[in-house]
Design a protein around this motif. Structure first.
Motif, PDB file in Angstrom:
ATOM      1  N   LEU A  60      -4.233  21.353   0.152  1.00  0.00           N
ATOM      2  CA  LEU A  60      -5.282  21.810  -1.081  1.00  0.00           C
ATOM      3  C   LEU A  60      -5.880  23.037  -0.623  1.00  0.00           C
ATOM      4  N   PHE A  61      -6.020  23.480   0.346  1.00  0.00           N
ATOM      5  CA  PHE A  61      -6.496  24.677   0.695  1.00  0.00           C
ATOM      6  C   PHE A  61      -5.615  25.784   0.325  1.00  0.00           C
ATOM      7  N   ASN A  62      -4.426  25.805   0.479  1.00  0.00           N
ATOM      8  CA  ASN A  62      -3.448  26.720   0.117  1.00  0.00           C
ATOM      9  C   ASN A  62      -3.237  26.693  -1.742  1.00  0.00           C
ATOM     10  N   SER A  63      -3.502  25.628  -2.198  1.00  0.00           N
ATOM     11  CA  SER A  63      -3.496  25.375  -3.747  1.00  0.00           C
ATOM     12  C   SER A  63      -4.771  26.030  -4.362  1.00  0.00           C
ATOM     13  N   ILE A  64      -5.887  26.079  -3.409  1.00  0.00           N
ATOM     14  CA  ILE A  64      -7.029  26.567  -4.193  1.00  0.00           C
ATOM     15  C   ILE A  64      -7.115  28.152  -3.677  1.00  0.00           C
ATOM     16  N   VAL A  65      -6.501  28.543  -2.786  1.00  0.00           N
ATOM     17  CA  VAL A  65      -6.395  29.836  -2.542  1.00  0.00           C
ATOM     18  C   VAL A  65      -5.644  30.497  -3.578  1.00  0.00           C
ATOM     19  N   LEU A  66      -4.500  30.156  -4.006  1.00  0.00           N
ATOM     20  CA  LEU A  66      -3.437  30.517  -5.128  1.00  0.00           C
ATOM     21  C   LEU A  66      -4.256  30.513  -6.557  1.00  0.00           C
ATOM     22  N   VAL A  67      -4.909  29.365  -6.996  1.00  0.00           N
ATOM     23  CA  VAL A  67      -5.695  29.184  -8.106  1.00  0.00           C
ATOM     24  C   VAL A  67      -6.883  30.203  -8.179  1.00  0.00           C
ATOM     25  N   MET A  68      -7.663  30.292  -7.211  1.00  0.00           N
ATOM     26  CA  MET A  68      -8.674  31.221  -7.332  1.00  0.00           C
ATOM     27  C   MET A  68      -8.104  32.762  -7.422  1.00  0.00           C
ATOM     28  N   LEU A  69      -7.063  33.154  -6.385  1.00  0.00           N
ATOM     29  CA  LEU A  69      -6.407  34.390  -6.713  1.00  0.00           C
ATOM     30  C   LEU A  69      -6.202  34.673  -7.913  1.00  0.00           C
ATOM     31  N   ILE A  70      -5.421  33.641  -8.585  1.00  0.00           N
ATOM     32  CA  ILE A  70      -4.887  34.007  -9.861  1.00  0.00           C
ATOM     33  C   ILE A  70      -5.984  34.043 -11.212  1.00  0.00           C
ATOM     34  N   LEU A  71      -6.909  33.257 -10.962  1.00  0.00           N
ATOM     35  CA  LEU A  71      -8.082  33.389 -11.755  1.00  0.00           C
ATOM     36  C   LEU A  71      -8.944  34.859 -11.569  1.00  0.00           C
ATOM     37  N   LEU A  72      -9.185  35.124 -10.430  1.00  0.00           N
ATOM     38  CA  LEU A  72      -9.818  36.232 -10.202  1.00  0.00           C
ATOM     39  C   LEU A  72      -9.159  37.500 -10.547  1.00  0.00           C
ATOM     40  N   PHE A  73      -7.763  37.643 -10.510  1.00  0.00           N
ATOM     41  CA  PHE A  73      -6.916  38.704 -11.042  1.00  0.00           C
ATOM     42  C   PHE A  73      -6.751  38.760 -12.522  1.00  0.00           C
ATOM     43  N   TYR A  74      -6.791  37.627 -13.288  1.00  0.00           N
ATOM     44  CA  TYR A  74      -6.682  37.469 -14.665  1.00  0.00           C
ATOM     45  C   TYR A  74      -8.106  37.936 -15.253  1.00  0.00           C
ATOM     46  N   LEU A  75      -9.216  37.454 -14.636  1.00  0.00           N
ATOM     47  CA  LEU A  75     -10.518  38.110 -15.241  1.00  0.00           C
ATOM     48  C   LEU A  75     -10.773  39.400 -14.911  1.00  0.00           C
ATOM     49  N   ALA A  76     -10.175  40.020 -13.851  1.00  0.00           N
ATOM     50  CA  ALA A  76     -10.275  41.446 -13.561  1.00  0.00           C
ATOM     51  C   ALA A  76      -9.243  42.196 -14.518  1.00  0.00           C
ATOM     52  N   TYR A  77      -8.251  41.617 -15.103  1.00  0.00           N
ATOM     53  CA  TYR A  77      -7.543  42.258 -15.971  1.00  0.00           C
ATOM     54  C   TYR A  77      -8.208  42.521 -17.370  1.00  0.00           C
ATOM     55  N   LEU A  78      -8.887  41.119 -17.729  1.00  0.00           N
ATOM     56  CA  LEU A  78      -9.642  41.315 -19.026  1.00  0.00           C
ATOM     57  C   LEU A  78     -10.831  41.971 -18.876  1.00  0.00           C
ATOM     58  N   HIS A  79     -11.492  42.155 -17.867  1.00  0.00           N
ATOM     59  CA  HIS A  79     -12.593  42.853 -17.627  1.00  0.00           C
ATOM     60  C   HIS A  79     -12.262  44.443 -17.952  1.00  0.00           C
ATOM     61  N   ARG A  80     -11.075  44.842 -17.229  1.00  0.00           N
ATOM     62  CA  ARG A  80     -10.709  46.313 -17.416  1.00  0.00           C
ATOM     63  C   ARG A  80     -10.243  46.666 -18.810  1.00  0.00           C
ATOM     64  N   GLY A  81      -9.584  45.581 -19.299  1.00  0.00           N
ATOM     65  CA  GLY A  81      -9.340  45.882 -20.732  1.00  0.00           C
ATOM     66  C   GLY A  81     -10.356  46.078 -21.649  1.00  0.00           C
ATOM     67  N   ILE A  82     -11.393  45.162 -21.523  1.00  0.00           N
ATOM     68  CA  ILE A  82     -12.628  45.452 -22.238  1.00  0.00           C
ATOM     69  C   ILE A  82     -13.305  46.575 -22.035  1.00  0.00           C
ATOM     70  N   GLU A  83     -13.218  47.107 -20.939  1.00  0.00           N
ATOM     71  CA  GLU A  83     -13.972  48.198 -20.510  1.00  0.00           C
ATOM     72  C   GLU A  83     -13.468  49.422 -20.870  1.00  0.00           C
ATOM     73  N   ASN A  84     -12.027  49.278 -20.751  1.00  0.00           N
ATOM     74  CA  ASN A  84     -11.335  50.539 -21.431  1.00  0.00           C
ATOM     75  C   ASN A  84     -11.479  50.814 -23.109  1.00  0.00           C
ATOM     76  N   LYS A  85     -11.507  49.586 -23.586  1.00  0.00           N
ATOM     77  CA  LYS A  85     -12.126  49.696 -25.086  1.00  0.00           C
ATOM     78  C   LYS A  85     -13.420  50.151 -25.283  1.00  0.00           C
ATOM     79  N   LYS A  86     -14.410  49.686 -24.671  1.00  0.00           N
ATOM     80  CA  LYS A  86     -15.676  50.210 -24.685  1.00  0.00           C
ATOM     81  C   LYS A  86     -15.815  51.791 -24.583  1.00  0.00           C
ATOM     82  N   ASN A  87     -15.120  51.947 -23.586  1.00  0.00           N
ATOM     83  CA  ASN A  87     -15.193  53.686 -23.247  1.00  0.00           C
ATOM     84  C   ASN A  87     -14.481  54.479 -24.291  1.00  0.00           C
TER      85      ASN A  87
END
Length: 112
Positions: free
Chosen positions: A78-105
């Motif tokens: 469970l520890f390893n699974s949660i690490v994997l899911v958390m990293l995927i979510l964080l990278f996906y949210l960072a990707y979305l954040h960067r895309g919207i920030e670029n559009k805003k600029n």
């Protein structure tokens, strides 16, 4: 020559207006209308950016809490699974954040 320049200037003034029914809308009003529309869109994008930022923070904090809990309970799978899911979510949210920030600029560049 001077008459040609005056006629050209008058022609440019006529073409800078948009006809709506019987009314003429000057180019300045058209510009102000577009600028207010873009400012509204910028506010919506900023709200979306703020929401994604908060969501990234919540995912990180909850992930750390659950990771500590799984480490204490000695559940490595469970520890390893949660690490994997958390990293995927964080990278996906960072990707979305960067895309919207670029559009805003880009929009900020055109609304100046």
């Amino acid at each position: 020559m001077l008459i040609f320049k005056v006629k050209t200037f008058i022609y440019e003034i006529k073409n800078s207006c948009e006809i709506e029914g019987n009314k003429m809308i000057p180019a300045l009003k058209k510009y102000e209308k577009r600028k207010s529309k873009y400012n509204l869109l910028l506010k919506k994008q900023q709200k979306c950016i703020d929401t994604i930022s908060r969501l990234r923070f919540v995912v990180f904090v909850l992930g750390i809490i659950v990771l500590v809990r799984m480490y204490i309970l000695k559940k490595p799978f469970l520890f390893n699974s949660i690490v994997l899911v958390m990293l995927i979510l964080l990278f996906y949210l960072a990707y979305l954040h960067r895309g919207i920030e670029n559009k805003k600029n880009i929009w900020l560049h055109y609304t100046k």
